[in-house]
Design a protein around this motif. Structure first.
Motif, PDB file in Angstrom:
ATOM      1  N   PRO A  99       8.549  -4.332  -4.756  1.00 10.98           N
ATOM      2  CA  PRO A  99       8.345  -2.933  -5.141  1.00 10.98           C
ATOM      3  C   PRO A  99       8.384  -2.789  -6.660  1.00 10.98           C
ATOM      4  CG  PRO A  99      10.614  -3.230  -4.444  1.00 10.98           C
ATOM      5  CD  PRO A  99       9.912  -4.566  -4.259  1.00 10.98           C
ATOM      6  N   PHE A 100       7.709  -1.765  -7.147  1.00 10.64           N
ATOM      7  CA  PHE A 100       7.681  -1.494  -8.580  1.00 10.64           C
ATOM      8  C   PHE A 100       7.877   0.001  -8.799  1.00 10.64           C
ATOM      9  CE2 PHE A 100       3.361  -1.675  -6.933  1.00 10.64           C
ATOM     10  CZ  PHE A 100       2.870  -0.424  -7.278  1.00 10.64           C
ATOM     11  N   GLY A 101       8.305   0.356  -9.983  1.00 14.23           N
ATOM     12  CA  GLY A 101       8.515   1.755 -10.337  1.00 14.23           C
ATOM     13  C   GLY A 101       7.239   2.382 -10.868  1.00 14.23           C
ATOM     14  N   LEU A 102       7.109   3.671 -10.649  1.00 10.80           N
ATOM     15  CA  LEU A 102       5.910   4.375 -11.094  1.00 10.80           C
ATOM     16  C   LEU A 102       5.801   4.456 -12.608  1.00 10.80           C
ATOM     17  CD1 LEU A 102       5.587   7.224  -8.446  1.00 10.80           C
ATOM     18  CD2 LEU A 102       4.204   5.157  -8.664  1.00 10.80           C
ATOM     19  N   ASP A 103       6.921   4.503 -13.321  1.00 12.92           N
ATOM     20  CA  ASP A 103       6.853   4.539 -14.784  1.00 12.92           C
ATOM     21  C   ASP A 103       6.283   3.233 -15.336  1.00 12.92           C
ATOM     22  OD1 ASP A 103       7.857   7.127 -14.893  1.00 12.92           O
ATOM     23  OD2 ASP A 103       9.929   6.470 -15.162  1.00 12.92           O
ATOM     24  N   ASP A 104       6.741   2.112 -14.804  1.00 13.76           N
ATOM     25  CA  ASP A 104       6.207   0.808 -15.206  1.00 13.76           C
ATOM     26  C   ASP A 104       4.722   0.721 -14.861  1.00 13.76           C
ATOM     27  OD1 ASP A 104       6.189  -1.901 -16.118  1.00 13.76           O
ATOM     28  OD2 ASP A 104       6.495  -2.592 -14.065  1.00 13.76           O
ATOM     29  N   PHE A 105       4.371   1.176 -13.679  1.00 11.64           N
ATOM     30  CA  PHE A 105       2.979   1.185 -13.228  1.00 11.64           C
ATOM     31  C   PHE A 105       2.110   1.977 -14.205  1.00 11.64           C
ATOM     32  CE2 PHE A 105      -0.207   3.217 -10.313  1.00 11.64           C
ATOM     33  CZ  PHE A 105      -0.930   2.075 -10.035  1.00 11.64           C
ATOM     34  N   GLU A 106       2.563   3.175 -14.582  1.00 16.68           N
ATOM     35  CA  GLU A 106       1.798   4.008 -15.511  1.00 16.68           C
ATOM     36  C   GLU A 106       1.638   3.325 -16.864  1.00 16.68           C
ATOM     37  OE1 GLU A 106       1.899   8.351 -17.743  1.00 16.68           O
ATOM     38  OE2 GLU A 106       3.381   7.933 -16.189  1.00 16.68           O
ATOM     39  N   GLN A 107       2.702   2.720 -17.373  1.00 12.37           N
ATOM     40  CA  GLN A 107       2.627   2.034 -18.666  1.00 12.37           C
ATOM     41  C   GLN A 107       1.611   0.895 -18.651  1.00 12.37           C
ATOM     42  OE1 GLN A 107       6.617   0.835 -19.598  1.00 12.37           O
ATOM     43  NE2 GLN A 107       7.278   2.916 -20.065  1.00 12.37           N
ATOM     44  N   ARG A 108       1.590   0.153 -17.566  1.00 14.21           N
ATOM     45  CA  ARG A 108       0.651  -0.970 -17.468  1.00 14.21           C
ATOM     46  C   ARG A 108      -0.797  -0.478 -17.405  1.00 14.21           C
ATOM     47  NH1 ARG A 108       3.100  -5.998 -14.691  1.00 14.21           N
ATOM     48  NH2 ARG A 108       5.330  -5.705 -14.978  1.00 14.21           N
ATOM     49  N   ILE A 109      -1.034   0.587 -16.659  1.00 12.54           N
ATOM     50  CA  ILE A 109      -2.377   1.146 -16.567  1.00 12.54           C
ATOM     51  C   ILE A 109      -2.809   1.706 -17.923  1.00 12.54           C
ATOM     52  CG2 ILE A 109      -3.711   3.066 -15.602  1.00 12.54           C
ATOM     53  CD1 ILE A 109      -2.303   2.499 -12.955  1.00 12.54           C
ATOM     54  N   THR A 110      -1.929   2.431 -18.543  1.00  6.95           N
ATOM     55  CA  THR A 110      -2.236   3.014 -19.858  1.00  6.95           C
ATOM     56  C   THR A 110      -2.555   1.916 -20.864  1.00  6.95           C
ATOM     57  OG1 THR A 110      -0.805   4.907 -19.398  1.00  6.95           O
ATOM     58  CG2 THR A 110      -1.326   4.491 -21.702  1.00  6.95           C
ATOM     59  N   ARG A 111      -1.777   0.839 -20.852  1.00  7.72           N
ATOM     60  CA  ARG A 111      -2.038  -0.287 -21.760  1.00  7.72           C
ATOM     61  C   ARG A 111      -3.421  -0.884 -21.521  1.00  7.72           C
ATOM     62  NH1 ARG A 111      -1.736  -5.517 -20.860  1.00  7.72           N
ATOM     63  NH2 ARG A 111      -0.527  -5.262 -18.965  1.00  7.72           N
ATOM     64  N   LEU A 112      -3.766  -1.063 -20.253  1.00  9.49           N
ATOM     65  CA  LEU A 112      -5.062  -1.690 -19.946  1.00  9.49           C
ATOM     66  C   LEU A 112      -6.241  -0.786 -20.268  1.00  9.49           C
ATOM     67  CD1 LEU A 112      -4.355  -3.496 -16.568  1.00  9.49           C
ATOM     68  CD2 LEU A 112      -4.803  -4.536 -18.786  1.00  9.49           C
ATOM     69  N   LEU A 113      -6.100   0.494 -19.992  1.00  4.12           N
ATOM     70  CA  LEU A 113      -7.241   1.395 -20.149  1.00  4.12           C
ATOM     71  C   LEU A 113      -7.397   1.969 -21.549  1.00  4.12           C
ATOM     72  CD1 LEU A 113      -7.112   3.391 -16.782  1.00  4.12           C
ATOM     73  CD2 LEU A 113      -8.630   1.495 -17.406  1.00  4.12           C
ATOM     74  N   TYR A 114      -6.316   2.076 -22.282  1.00  2.00           N
ATOM     75  CA  TYR A 114      -6.378   2.816 -23.553  1.00  2.00           C
ATOM     76  C   TYR A 114      -5.967   2.020 -24.789  1.00  2.00           C
ATOM     77  CZ  TYR A 114      -6.665   6.481 -20.071  1.00  2.00           C
ATOM     78  OH  TYR A 114      -7.029   7.234 -18.992  1.00  2.00           O
ATOM     79  N   SER A 115      -5.768   0.734 -24.649  1.00  2.00           N
ATOM     80  CA  SER A 115      -5.414  -0.025 -25.858  1.00  2.00           C
ATOM     81  C   SER A 115      -6.434  -1.106 -26.128  1.00  2.00           C
ATOM     82  CB  SER A 115      -4.032  -0.636 -25.710  1.00  2.00           C
ATOM     83  OG  SER A 115      -3.960  -1.531 -24.627  1.00  2.00           O
TER      84      SER A 115
END
Length: 115
Positions: A99-115
């Motif tokens: 299982p993973f936390g939603l905050d970590d999930f959001e950070q990873r997505i944001t890093r991939l899509l917006y950096s």
């Protein structure tokens, strides 16, 4: 692409809050097909999928000129070093262990899509 409704809804709830458009595939084959037609910026897939596993999804997405630039996150309970390395060799961008936390999930997505 995820084979468990609970995880689909868990992930979907977070993606909606960060204003991302969502397409859901019922299995690996459907995910690859939708990826080729819709050409999303990001595909999130489990390793254990009906009809085509996550390894094959990665291979299909990264070998197709239309989808080879699509970012891929694998999420799985399978956290063996061999599985993780195999996924990275197939061209994934990130690997989330459930299982993973939603905050970590959001950070990873944001890093991939917006950096």
């Amino acid at each position: 692409m995820e084979d468990t409704d609970f995880i689909v809804n868990y992930v979907k709830s977070k993606l909606i809050t960060i204003n991302l458009e969502i397409l859901i595939a019922k299995d690996g084959e459907d995910g690859v097909r939708k990826g080729q037609i819709e050409r999303p910026n990001l595909i999130i897939a489990d390793l254990m999928l009906p009809k085509m596993d996550g390894f094959e999804v990665c291979q299909q997405i990264n070998s197709n000129p239309k989808t080879k630039d699509t970012r891929i996150i694998i999420m799985s309970t399978r956290n063996s070093k061999e599985n993780v390395l195999r996924c990275y060799k197939l061209g994934i961008d990130d690997y989330l262990i459930k299982p993973f936390g939603l905050d970590d999930f959001e950070q990873r997505i944001t890093r991939l899509l917006y950096s």
